[in-house]
Design a protein around this motif. Sequence first.
Motif, short mmCIF file in Angstrom:
data_model
loop_
_atom_site.label_atom_id
_atom_site.label_comp_id
_atom_site.label_asym_id
_atom_site.label_seq_id
_atom_site.Cartn_x
_atom_site.Cartn_y
_atom_site.Cartn_z
N GLY A 194 129.54 89.45 38.57
CA GLY A 194 129.52 90.65 39.40
C GLY A 194 129.30 90.34 40.87
N PRO A 195 129.39 91.36 41.71
CA PRO A 195 129.17 91.18 43.15
C PRO A 195 127.71 90.82 43.44
N VAL A 196 127.49 90.13 44.54
CA VAL A 196 126.16 89.69 44.92
C VAL A 196 125.23 90.88 45.15
N SER A 197 125.78 91.97 45.64
CA SER A 197 124.96 93.15 45.94
C SER A 197 124.30 93.74 44.70
N ARG A 198 124.88 93.49 43.51
CA ARG A 198 124.34 94.06 42.28
C ARG A 198 123.33 93.15 41.60
#
Length: 428
Positions: A194-198
């Motif tokens: 997943g994306p780093v922000s998640r």
Amino acid sequence: MSAVTHDLPAAAVSQLPASAVNAKLIALISSAAIVAGILLSGFVISEPAPYELYMAGLIAVWALFGLKISRAILPLLLLLVAMNIGGMIAMTQMADLANTPLYLSVSLFLAFSAVFFASVTSTQPRLYRLIFIAYVVSAVATSLLGIAGYFHAFPGAEMFTKYDRAAGAFQDPNVFGPFLVLPGTYLLYLLLTGPVSRMPLLAVPLLIVTAGIFFSFSRGAWGMFAVSAVLLTACLFLQSASGMFRLRVVVMTIAAVALLVIAVLVILQLPGVSDMFTQRAQLEQSYDTARLGRFARYAIGFQMALEHPFGIGPLVFGTIYGEDTHDIWLKALMDYGWLGFVSFLTLTLWTICAGFRILLRDRPWQRYLLCAYVAYLGNIGLGTFIDIDHWRHLYLLLGLIWGAIALEYRHQKQLRLAQAVLAPASAR
């Protein structure tokens, strides 16, 4: 109606035919019904558990309104039914039936639950995501109960422990721990891909589930989670052709291992944790190597299987030797006879081979198959040392894998039909 079609303009909603609205409503209700069943799977303090009662009713209702079992799922149904027929034959060898009819009823229910999950996921692949989300929620909730019980966080919290080990809303920590492996593996998958922000949002439930596994002090659960994590990482590494993604997987794996080691070292400083960890970390326990310990009973049981091809009846072995078989293969021989043993062995090998063949194919459901597959391998490996016969999540895993097998079968069939249609046109 507005709850179902809130994403459409008001004019469009008013123009929708009643059949479309009803179809949307039915889809919403059916999805919610399955989610409710998965949420209940994490709460099995007594038998029959709410999960059994609810799912038995749900399967019956679904069957009345069109449960579709595709040709690809038939082997799962036939082999599980054959196994249970073996159990019924073994029951005829018993002088005192005791609770055997109830035991076999649960076995048959779990078999049908596997077929049910395979059927609904193969016809509605979107249910995979809902099932996994509900499983994670259930796992986090029961993990919090187990952790609270272990640390006596509130009066009466000890009901969520057994043998001074976290058990959550389960009867046995050795079932509680393995139940958490699939959601832990799925959260790890989302973290790696997943994306780093998640990552912070995923790290919290993953830490809770991992803590639940740790405080269960189940050697099997520790090993299962470790093996599942390694297999998942290896599959992601092999599947991707991107050098950057592979580098990310390697870096995050190293970071995760480092954080895990640090967390374990910190936790071991807590009173009582170090002693329990040292005791449980030993490969052999006193009840394994005693004169009639687990390993000795293996030899005795397999010798009995040669003398009793129809089995000796469910749960009889434990009444003779004081302890159950603690081995799914010996369990199959004793409780389900050679018919049940061959059926279960065939089903296991079929599931492993058919799942492996499609494991890395780029499909919308591939992530769910991958997580379920590596968790299933861990459960089967653990079954060599513990009885996994009535583990609800094992049958859920079977259903999830066979649902993907059926989806791939249908996908390949559609490709062949498309090629057959295009072939005459290309020949002109």
